[in-house]
Motif scaffolding. Structure first.
Motif, PDB file in Angstrom:
ATOM      1  N   GLY A 399       0.784  -1.237   0.000  1.00  0.00           N
ATOM      2  CA  GLY A 399       0.000   0.000   0.000  1.00  0.00           C
ATOM      3  C   GLY A 399       0.807   1.273   0.000  1.00  0.00           C
ATOM      4  N   MET A 400       2.031   1.217  -0.521  1.00  0.00           N
ATOM      5  CA  MET A 400       2.872   2.413  -0.563  1.00  0.00           C
ATOM      6  C   MET A 400       2.539   3.270  -1.776  1.00  0.00           C
ATOM      7  SD  MET A 400       6.613   1.165   0.733  1.00  0.00           S
ATOM      8  CE  MET A 400       6.647  -0.383  -0.137  1.00  0.00           C
ATOM      9  N   LYS A 401       2.723   4.575  -1.624  1.00  0.00           N
ATOM     10  CA  LYS A 401       2.423   5.505  -2.701  1.00  0.00           C
ATOM     11  C   LYS A 401       3.626   5.689  -3.614  1.00  0.00           C
ATOM     12  CE  LYS A 401      -1.060   8.192  -0.210  1.00  0.00           C
ATOM     13  NZ  LYS A 401      -1.472   9.553   0.210  1.00  0.00           N
ATOM     14  N   LEU A 402       3.323   5.985  -4.862  1.00  0.00           N
ATOM     15  CA  LEU A 402       4.366   6.332  -5.825  1.00  0.00           C
ATOM     16  C   LEU A 402       4.572   7.833  -5.810  1.00  0.00           C
ATOM     17  CD1 LEU A 402       3.030   4.187  -8.808  1.00  0.00           C
ATOM     18  CD2 LEU A 402       5.021   3.645  -7.424  1.00  0.00           C
ATOM     19  N   ARG A 416       7.556   2.268 -23.558  1.00  0.00           N
ATOM     20  CA  ARG A 416       8.637   2.038 -24.521  1.00  0.00           C
ATOM     21  C   ARG A 416       8.871   0.549 -24.760  1.00  0.00           C
ATOM     22  NH1 ARG A 416      12.575   6.595 -21.800  1.00  0.00           N
ATOM     23  NH2 ARG A 416      11.549   8.415 -22.722  1.00  0.00           N
ATOM     24  N   ALA A 417       8.512  -0.251 -23.755  1.00  0.00           N
ATOM     25  CA  ALA A 417       8.646  -1.701 -23.901  1.00  0.00           C
ATOM     26  C   ALA A 417       7.420  -2.309 -24.566  1.00  0.00           C
ATOM     27  CB  ALA A 417       8.880  -2.340 -22.538  1.00  0.00           C
ATOM     28  N   GLY A 418       6.478  -1.461 -24.982  1.00  0.00           N
ATOM     29  CA  GLY A 418       5.271  -1.937 -25.641  1.00  0.00           C
ATOM     30  C   GLY A 418       4.221  -2.479 -24.693  1.00  0.00           C
ATOM     31  N   ARG A 419       4.355  -2.202 -23.428  1.00  0.00           N
ATOM     32  CA  ARG A 419       3.413  -2.735 -22.433  1.00  0.00           C
ATOM     33  C   ARG A 419       2.496  -1.607 -21.949  1.00  0.00           C
ATOM     34  NH1 ARG A 419       7.250  -6.472 -18.628  1.00  0.00           N
ATOM     35  NH2 ARG A 419       5.244  -6.804 -17.583  1.00  0.00           N
ATOM     36  N   VAL A 420       1.726  -1.084 -22.891  1.00  0.00           N
ATOM     37  CA  VAL A 420       0.847   0.058 -22.604  1.00  0.00           C
ATOM     38  C   VAL A 420      -0.240  -0.328 -21.611  1.00  0.00           C
ATOM     39  CG1 VAL A 420      -0.701   1.775 -23.609  1.00  0.00           C
ATOM     40  CG2 VAL A 420       1.337   1.044 -24.871  1.00  0.00           C
ATOM     41  N   ALA A 421      -0.747  -1.552 -21.734  1.00  0.00           N
ATOM     42  CA  ALA A 421      -1.806  -1.997 -20.819  1.00  0.00           C
ATOM     43  C   ALA A 421      -1.303  -1.987 -19.373  1.00  0.00           C
ATOM     44  CB  ALA A 421      -2.281  -3.391 -21.207  1.00  0.00           C
ATOM     45  N   ASP A 422      -0.055  -2.422 -19.179  1.00  0.00           N
ATOM     46  CA  ASP A 422       0.518  -2.389 -17.824  1.00  0.00           C
ATOM     47  C   ASP A 422       0.691  -0.955 -17.338  1.00  0.00           C
ATOM     48  OD1 ASP A 422       0.658  -5.142 -17.647  1.00  0.00           O
ATOM     49  OD2 ASP A 422       2.683  -5.248 -18.479  1.00  0.00           O
ATOM     50  N   ALA A 423       1.022  -0.054 -18.253  1.00  0.00           N
ATOM     51  CA  ALA A 423       1.158   1.360 -17.888  1.00  0.00           C
ATOM     52  C   ALA A 423      -0.176   1.912 -17.393  1.00  0.00           C
ATOM     53  CB  ALA A 423       1.656   2.171 -19.080  1.00  0.00           C
ATOM     54  N   TYR A 424      -1.271   1.512 -18.043  1.00  0.00           N
ATOM     55  CA  TYR A 424      -2.605   1.942 -17.591  1.00  0.00           C
ATOM     56  C   TYR A 424      -2.919   1.341 -16.214  1.00  0.00           C
ATOM     57  CZ  TYR A 424      -4.162   4.482 -21.717  1.00  0.00           C
ATOM     58  OH  TYR A 424      -4.319   5.424 -22.707  1.00  0.00           O
ATOM     59  N   GLY A 425      -2.400   0.148 -15.951  1.00  0.00           N
ATOM     60  CA  GLY A 425      -2.582  -0.455 -14.633  1.00  0.00           C
ATOM     61  C   GLY A 425      -1.868   0.346 -13.551  1.00  0.00           C
ATOM     62  N   VAL A 431      -3.883   6.482  -9.015  1.00  0.00           N
ATOM     63  CA  VAL A 431      -5.101   7.225  -8.684  1.00  0.00           C
ATOM     64  C   VAL A 431      -5.776   6.639  -7.447  1.00  0.00           C
ATOM     65  CG1 VAL A 431      -7.415   7.837  -9.501  1.00  0.00           C
ATOM     66  CG2 VAL A 431      -5.472   7.969 -11.068  1.00  0.00           C
ATOM     67  N   GLU A 432      -5.873   5.289  -7.416  1.00  0.00           N
ATOM     68  CA  GLU A 432      -6.536   4.627  -6.285  1.00  0.00           C
ATOM     69  C   GLU A 432      -5.799   4.887  -4.967  1.00  0.00           C
ATOM     70  OE1 GLU A 432      -6.683   0.547  -7.347  1.00  0.00           O
ATOM     71  OE2 GLU A 432      -8.085   0.842  -9.009  1.00  0.00           O
ATOM     72  N   SER A 433      -4.486   4.860  -5.008  1.00  0.00           N
ATOM     73  CA  SER A 433      -3.687   5.064  -3.791  1.00  0.00           C
ATOM     74  C   SER A 433      -3.494   6.538  -3.454  1.00  0.00           C
ATOM     75  CB  SER A 433      -2.316   4.404  -3.953  1.00  0.00           C
ATOM     76  OG  SER A 433      -1.583   5.010  -5.014  1.00  0.00           O
ATOM     77  N   LYS A 434      -4.024   7.401  -4.317  1.00  0.00           N
ATOM     78  CA  LYS A 434      -3.900   8.855  -4.147  1.00  0.00           C
ATOM     79  C   LYS A 434      -2.445   9.296  -4.138  1.00  0.00           C
ATOM     80  CE  LYS A 434      -8.305   9.310  -1.692  1.00  0.00           C
ATOM     81  NZ  LYS A 434      -8.991   9.777  -0.477  1.00  0.00           N
ATOM     82  N   ASN A 438      -5.732  12.803 -10.206  1.00  0.00           N
ATOM     83  CA  ASN A 438      -6.200  12.182 -11.454  1.00  0.00           C
ATOM     84  C   ASN A 438      -5.629  12.896 -12.668  1.00  0.00           C
ATOM     85  OD1 ASN A 438      -7.734  11.065  -9.414  1.00  0.00           O
ATOM     86  ND2 ASN A 438      -9.601  10.978 -10.623  1.00  0.00           N
ATOM     87  N   VAL A 439      -5.658  14.232 -12.621  1.00  0.00           N
ATOM     88  CA  VAL A 439      -5.214  15.017 -13.770  1.00  0.00           C
ATOM     89  C   VAL A 439      -3.725  14.828 -14.016  1.00  0.00           C
ATOM     90  CG1 VAL A 439      -4.949  17.360 -14.686  1.00  0.00           C
ATOM     91  CG2 VAL A 439      -7.035  16.728 -13.457  1.00  0.00           C
ATOM     92  N   SER A 440      -2.921  14.927 -12.939  1.00  0.00           N
ATOM     93  CA  SER A 440      -1.473  14.803 -13.080  1.00  0.00           C
ATOM     94  C   SER A 440      -1.083  13.425 -13.597  1.00  0.00           C
ATOM     95  CB  SER A 440      -0.801  15.070 -11.728  1.00  0.00           C
ATOM     96  OG  SER A 440       0.584  14.882 -11.804  1.00  0.00           O
ATOM     97  N   ALA A 441      -1.697  12.379 -13.030  1.00  0.00           N
ATOM     98  CA  ALA A 441      -1.374  11.015 -13.459  1.00  0.00           C
ATOM     99  C   ALA A 441      -1.777  10.782 -14.910  1.00  0.00           C
ATOM    100  CB  ALA A 441      -2.078  10.010 -12.546  1.00  0.00           C
ATOM    101  N   TYR A 442      -2.960  11.289 -15.283  1.00  0.00           N
ATOM    102  CA  TYR A 442      -3.436  11.075 -16.652  1.00  0.00           C
ATOM    103  C   TYR A 442      -2.596  11.841 -17.672  1.00  0.00           C
ATOM    104  CZ  TYR A 442      -6.387  10.941 -20.779  1.00  0.00           C
ATOM    105  OH  TYR A 442      -6.840  10.763 -22.055  1.00  0.00           O
ATOM    106  N   LEU A 443      -2.246  13.083 -17.351  1.00  0.00           N
ATOM    107  CA  LEU A 443      -1.453  13.875 -18.297  1.00  0.00           C
ATOM    108  C   LEU A 443      -0.100  13.220 -18.570  1.00  0.00           C
ATOM    109  CD1 LEU A 443      -2.164  17.540 -17.107  1.00  0.00           C
ATOM    110  CD2 LEU A 443      -2.966  16.432 -19.193  1.00  0.00           C
ATOM    111  N   THR A 444       0.501  12.662 -17.516  1.00  0.00           N
ATOM    112  CA  THR A 444       1.782  11.973 -17.700  1.00  0.00           C
ATOM    113  C   THR A 444       1.620  10.776 -18.632  1.00  0.00           C
ATOM    114  OG1 THR A 444       2.535  12.634 -15.498  1.00  0.00           O
ATOM    115  CG2 THR A 444       3.653  10.758 -16.510  1.00  0.00           C
ATOM    116  N   LEU A 445       0.577   9.982 -18.389  1.00  0.00           N
ATOM    117  CA  LEU A 445       0.336   8.804 -19.228  1.00  0.00           C
ATOM    118  C   LEU A 445      -0.012   9.200 -20.655  1.00  0.00           C
ATOM    119  CD1 LEU A 445      -0.052   5.750 -19.502  1.00  0.00           C
ATOM    120  CD2 LEU A 445      -2.389   6.038 -18.669  1.00  0.00           C
ATOM    121  N   GLU A 446      -0.856  10.200 -20.804  1.00  0.00           N
ATOM    122  CA  GLU A 446      -1.294  10.628 -22.138  1.00  0.00           C
ATOM    123  C   GLU A 446      -0.118  11.148 -22.967  1.00  0.00           C
ATOM    124  OE1 GLU A 446      -4.872  13.407 -23.927  1.00  0.00           O
ATOM    125  OE2 GLU A 446      -3.598  14.214 -22.337  1.00  0.00           O
TER     126      GLU A 446
END
Length: 457
Positions: A399-402, A416-425, A431-434, A438-446
């Protein structure tokens, strides 16, 4: 974080770590933080008034007539006369929502309707604190209350000055606090060192250093109030945090001329400033200066030194001081090890950084979230994705935060390793662990996914 969980122990004992020789554990003495402003006040024991004070303000309206009715109802509802503490508490409650004039009027009403009520200086201080919150550069309300005190036979003292200065500073009226301090000093209510240094600290936070020096010179010439070790420490801390190490060194010399000896906190502050500038040679020189002047380095000194050297890429030298601090009786903590791990990761030795995790466990030192985030960031930067994911899985299980850096690096490495689905995980967990918004995490992924699409032919 407490004791290391079984899942982390399994990571330490398997593929991630090679076993290095361990340092012998030594218990470090407790480090007492240097507190430049603590002003201890004796608490007045509660008196038996027959009235249970509520945390909710009994005065719901600033209207004076309503306030008088509320006070009368409280006074008549009790079998015994209200004591001084209750009167002060009620006056303070009303002052929180009323004007100074109305508070004075309620004060007079209390005296008139309660013959047993005999206000003391603390009662007037309630009014004084309120008057300091009024946004008026002429300080008319403050002088009004001070004159009200004098007319009723209470001359201002050091406590009066302290309350006025602190209340004005907390309300953002630092220049007015300086003005009031001078005026009170002229009335034989010269502030003590706590009040003096409190204002110095507020001036350092909101004004340039030349203004602080002007204040010190003004109080020295006018009232023979001289700066002490705490005063210089406050100024040195301020300029060091502003990365003005030349001025910090000059203040240390000035401190010595005034007959004060720099203590460990002063040297640690200057050392921290050089660390911020990544000046390893100067960091080591501060340690030498300490020792030459007979000041014993403490745990904070060694942690700062190791952090600064690791940040500069001088990890081997930092490890040397790790051994020295143990020999000197200081037990390395999570800050010590995390600083070394960060240095190793910067040099590209992420596996060496992870190996320190076992050493921490052997020494009885529990890693924290910062430690794990440092390792995760280093593993991903070192292209050790699988080992990074193994560590991430343990962080997730516990339960540690990133933090922002480790999240961004892990997401980019996965994409970059082609594991986009894992990146969404990873995004979902952040987001769940706060860990992030939401915005910051999504912008980085997007942005990462977009860069990946552009890079493809």
């Amino acid at each position: 974080m407490g004791k290391m969980s079984p899942s982390v122990r399994s990571l330490v004992s398997t593929s991630l770590i090679r076993k290095p020789p361990s340092l012998s554990p030594n218990q470090s003495p407790s480090h007492k933080p240097h507190n430049s402003e603590t002003h201890l006040a004796r608490k007045t024991p509660p008196q038996n008034s027959g009235l249970q004070i509520q945390t909710k303000n009994p005065f719901t309206s600033p209207n004076l007539s309503d306030a008088k009715r509320v006070f009368n109802s409280i006074a008549t509802a009790t079998k015994t006369p209200l004591d001084l503490r209750v009167h002060n508490a009620l006056l303070q409650s009303y002052a929180a929502i009323s004007t100074v004039n109305d508070s004075i009027a309620l004060f007079n009403h209390m005296i008139k309707t309660q013959p047993a009520f005999s206000p003391d200086r603390s009662t007037y201080h309630v009014l004084l604190a309120q008057s300091c919150t009024v946004p008026d550069q002429t300080l008319q309300s403050v002088h009004q209350v001070l004159n009200f005190m004098l007319n009723n036979g209470f001359h201002p003292d050091k406590v009066t000055t302290d309350i006025a200065v602190r209340s004005l500073c907390l309300a953002g009226h630092v220049d007015e606090a300086w003005q009031v301090m001078k005026q009170m000093s002229l009335k034989n209510a010269v502030p003590d060192t706590y009040t003096y240094n409190f204002l110095v600290k507020c001036l350092c936070k909101s004004r340039v250093l030349s203004t602080v020096k002007e204040f010190i010179d003004d109080m020295r010439k006018s009232f023979d109030l001289k700066p002490d070790l705490v005063t210089y420490t406050i100024m040195i801390d301020n300029v060091a945090n502003s990365k003005n190490l030349r001025e910090a060194s000059r203040l240390v010399k000035e401190l010595d001329k005034e007959g004060f000896k720099p203590d460990c906190y002063v040297y640690n502050t200057i050392m921290k400033g050089y660390c911020m500038l990544s000046k390893g040679n100067e960091v080591v020189q501060v340690l030498k200066d300490m020792q030459e002047n007979g000041v014993e380095p403490d745990l904070v000194t060694y942690n700062t030194l190791i952090f600064g050297l690791s940040k500069c890429g001088r990890v081997m030298e930092a490890k040397k001081y790790l051994r020295i601090m143990v020999d000197m009786g200081h037990f390395p903590n999570e800050v010590t090890y995390t600083s070394l791990m960060n240095g190793l990761c910067r040099k590209g030795d992420a596996l060496g950084a992870v190996a320190l995790l076992e050493e921490m466990q052997a020494q009885g030192c529990s890693p924290n979230e910062c430690t794990y985030n440092t390792l995760l960031h280093g593993l991903c930067k070192g292209r050790l994705l699988e080992k990074g994911l193994e560590l991430y899985g343990l962080m997730k299980k516990d339960g540690m935060k990133l933090d922002t850096a480790s999240y961004s690096t892990l997401v980019r490495t996965l994409c970059r390793a082609g594991r986009v689905a894992d990146a969404y995980g990873v995004f979902d967990y952040a987001v769940e662990s706060k860990s992030l918004t939401n915005v910051s995490a999504y912008l980085t992924l997007e942005s990462t996914v977009k860069q990946l699409k552009k890079a493809r032919p």
